[in-house]
Design an enzyme around this catalytic site. Structure first.
Site, PDB file in Angstrom:
ATOM      1  N   SER A  22      17.068 -12.069   2.294  1.00  0.00           N
ATOM      2  CA  SER A  22      17.121 -13.480   2.633  1.00  0.00           C
ATOM      3  C   SER A  22      16.791 -14.429   1.693  1.00  0.00           C
ATOM      4  O   SER A  22      16.118 -13.941   0.522  1.00  0.00           O
ATOM      5  CB  SER A  22      15.818 -13.391   3.780  1.00  0.00           C
ATOM      6  OG  SER A  22      15.443 -14.469   4.041  1.00  0.00           O
ATOM      7  N   CYS A  25      12.607 -17.834  -3.146  1.00  0.00           N
ATOM      8  CA  CYS A  25      11.844 -19.033  -4.384  1.00  0.00           C
ATOM      9  C   CYS A  25      11.560 -17.631  -5.065  1.00  0.00           C
ATOM     10  O   CYS A  25      10.082 -17.305  -5.024  1.00  0.00           O
ATOM     11  CB  CYS A  25      10.768 -20.032  -3.994  1.00  0.00           C
ATOM     12  SG  CYS A  25      11.309 -21.384  -3.060  1.00  0.00           S
ATOM     13  N   GLN A  99      21.369 -21.667  -0.408  1.00  0.00           N
ATOM     14  CA  GLN A  99      20.070 -21.996   0.536  1.00  0.00           C
ATOM     15  C   GLN A  99      20.106 -23.370  -0.255  1.00  0.00           C
ATOM     16  O   GLN A  99      19.539 -23.801  -1.260  1.00  0.00           O
ATOM     17  CB  GLN A  99      18.851 -21.213   0.864  1.00  0.00           C
ATOM     18  CG  GLN A  99      18.372 -22.268   1.763  1.00  0.00           C
ATOM     19  CD  GLN A  99      17.420 -21.609   2.208  1.00  0.00           C
ATOM     20  OE1 GLN A  99      15.774 -21.165   1.527  1.00  0.00           O
ATOM     21  NE2 GLN A  99      17.112 -21.391   3.591  1.00  0.00           N
ATOM     22  N   TYR A 182      10.449 -28.387   5.938  1.00  0.00           N
ATOM     23  CA  TYR A 182      11.049 -29.115   5.016  1.00  0.00           C
ATOM     24  C   TYR A 182      11.467 -30.654   5.053  1.00  0.00           C
ATOM     25  O   TYR A 182      11.794 -30.803   6.644  1.00  0.00           O
ATOM     26  CB  TYR A 182      12.007 -27.893   3.947  1.00  0.00           C
ATOM     27  CG  TYR A 182      11.142 -26.612   3.071  1.00  0.00           C
ATOM     28  CD1 TYR A 182       9.537 -27.406   2.513  1.00  0.00           C
ATOM     29  CD2 TYR A 182      11.053 -25.792   3.645  1.00  0.00           C
ATOM     30  CE1 TYR A 182       9.483 -26.082   1.639  1.00  0.00           C
ATOM     31  CE2 TYR A 182      10.647 -24.949   2.546  1.00  0.00           C
ATOM     32  CZ  TYR A 182       9.323 -25.613   1.684  1.00  0.00           C
ATOM     33  OH  TYR A 182       8.657 -24.184   1.635  1.00  0.00           O
ATOM     34  N   LEU A 303       9.639  -9.831   9.122  1.00  0.00           N
ATOM     35  CA  LEU A 303       8.515  -8.616   9.134  1.00  0.00           C
ATOM     36  C   LEU A 303       9.910  -7.520  10.090  1.00  0.00           C
ATOM     37  O   LEU A 303       9.544  -6.629  11.239  1.00  0.00           O
ATOM     38  CB  LEU A 303       7.926  -8.064  10.486  1.00  0.00           C
ATOM     39  CG  LEU A 303       6.270  -9.261   9.060  1.00  0.00           C
ATOM     40  CD1 LEU A 303       5.249  -9.968  10.166  1.00  0.00           C
ATOM     41  CD2 LEU A 303       5.845  -8.504   7.939  1.00  0.00           C
ATOM     42  N   ARG A 326      11.013  -9.832   2.034  1.00  0.00           N
ATOM     43  CA  ARG A 326       9.728  -8.726   1.431  1.00  0.00           C
ATOM     44  C   ARG A 326      10.203  -7.819   0.824  1.00  0.00           C
ATOM     45  O   ARG A 326       9.572  -6.518  -0.578  1.00  0.00           O
ATOM     46  CB  ARG A 326       8.509  -8.681   2.351  1.00  0.00           C
ATOM     47  CG  ARG A 326       7.410 -10.008   1.728  1.00  0.00           C
ATOM     48  CD  ARG A 326       6.797 -11.147   2.486  1.00  0.00           C
ATOM     49  NE  ARG A 326       7.178 -10.830   3.876  1.00  0.00           N
ATOM     50  CZ  ARG A 326       6.008 -11.487   4.961  1.00  0.00           C
ATOM     51  NH1 ARG A 326       5.028 -11.344   4.719  1.00  0.00           N
ATOM     52  NH2 ARG A 326       7.142 -11.910   6.002  1.00  0.00           N
TER      53      ARG A 326
END
Ligand SMILES: Cc1cc2nc3c(=O)[nH]c(=O)nc-3n(C[C@H](O)[C@H](O)[C@H](O)COP(=O)(O)O)c2cc1C
Length: 358
Positions: A22, A25, A99, A182, A303, A326
């Site tokens: 994913s 940043c 992206q 955004y 998650l 993550r």
């Protein structure tokens, strides 16, 4: 029955499995330029078995950066180093995506590790923070400037130019960032868009810029390469006058007819009053609903941290790909780990063969 290690073909590309890194940043660029950090960060995860590695939110113009350290594709000079990154990813049998993003009213901030605060021009920020409406994110942030119609047209063109540069940089997938509060998300949600012109009011008007960006990108993006859109499926605000799942389904239907291949289904991030109850796979039902109701490929994200969980999502047809953030920071080799745990016979990088579980 499909599973996590079945290939997926979209247009001319075949993804070797359903595992996607994913976009994340790194706030480690200078003036939009990628560097060794990005090469190692993205490259390791390609070595680690992901089918697709999507580079972080990459700004289409300087004022569309979240922080001064975001990646950018607003000038041709950004292309060269990115070519090195995409070539490395492709050498690993993975595919490189990027992206494309505009931060809207969330622009001009410091990185998370330096406070995540609004930056004034004296502090290295910029004052042309732009949004659909002049509504501040929170009381201690200045209100953004409302974009004029001409400025909206320019943003659309900036997405197009950045897409052309992404192609030259060697990326094979573009994901348009329409989530997390955004710019594009701010347009579609009535909570952040109070315009009364062609870009505000009705659903059609609020979502117009998303269709325009998609169409502009398609003018330069080859028809045989995939185009993804990330949406926040809901604002997580119990108010009819917010962005809701049914709106995302309708927008996904429209984007499908425009040739978008996959909706990456995230959520929230638009307003501080959101009420999110995160838990394992908490956004996966959005991917399932959009997949079933709009008849488009979806990515589940949020998650998802174990191979079994990811495999279950694909096997039960809740989504077509799993986007992992993550867990890929904890384990850059999550793809290899998952194959071992699920006993899938994948090829390891030859350099690492001697460590492959037998
Ligand atoms: C360090 C970090 C940076 C992120 N940057 C982006 C980004 O550039 N674009 C985006 O759409 N989401 C971004 N996200 C959100 C992730 O892509 C993902 O949607 C979210 O973390 C939930 O997935 P996870 O539970 O697997 O971490 C970021 C998340 C993290 C942890």
């Amino acid at each position: 029955m499909n599973h996590l290690f079945n290939p997926l073909t979209i247009k001319s590309l075949t993804f070797k499995n359903r595992i996607v890194v994913s976009p994340m940043c790194q706030y480690s660029a200078t003036d939009g330029f990628a560097n060794d950090w990005h090469l190692v960060h993205l490259g390791s995860r390609a070595v680690g078995g992901a089918a697709l590695v999507i580079a972080e939110a990459t700004a289409v113009n300087p004022e569309g950066r979240i922080t001064p350290h975001d990646l950018g594709l607003w000038q041709d000079e950004h292309i060269t180093f990115l070519q090195r990154i995409t070539a490395f990813i492709h050498q690993q049998g993975s595919l490189a995506g990027v992206q494309l993003a505009h931060a809207g009213r969330k622009a001009s901030k410091s990185s998370p590790w330096t406070g995540n605060q609004h930056l004034s021009t004296n502090e290295g920020g910029w004052d042309n923070v732009m949004a659909p409406s002049a509504i501040a994110l929170n009381p201690d942030t200045p209100a953004p400037q409302e974009l004029t119609t001409e400025q909206i047209k320019q943003v659309v063109l900036d997405f197009k130019s950045a897409a052309a540069r992404a192609l030259k940089a060697g990326f094979k997938v573009i994901e348009i960032h329409g989530a997390h509060g955004y710019l594009l998300h701010e347009f579609v949600s009535p909570l952040t868009n109070t315009r009364t012109d062609d870009y505000g009011g009705s659903f059609e008007n609020r979502t117009r810029i998303v269709r325009e960006v998609v169409q502009a990108v398609q003018e330069v993006w080859p028809t045989d390469l995939p185009l993804f859109v990330r949406l926040s499926a809901t604002d997580w605000v119990p108010d009819e006058n917010s962005w809701r799942l049914e709106d995302s389904v309708e927008l996904a239907r429209q984007l499908k007819t425009l040739g978008v291949d996959l909706i990456d289904c995230s959520s929230g991030g638009n307003v501080p009053v959101q009420q999110i109850k995160p838990g394992p796979g908490y956004q996966t039902p959005f991917a399932q609903a959009i997949r079933n109701q709009a008849g488009i490929l979806t990515g589940a994200v949020g998650l998802i941290s174990s191979p079994l969980q990811a495999d279950h999502i694909i096997r039960t047809e809740q989504a077509d790909m799993v986007f992992i953030a993550r867990e890929f920071l904890r384990d850059p080799y999550f793809g290899l780990t998952a194959a071992s745990e699920l006993r899938q016979p994948i090829t390891w990088p030859v350099q690492y063969e001697r460590a492959k579980p037998r």
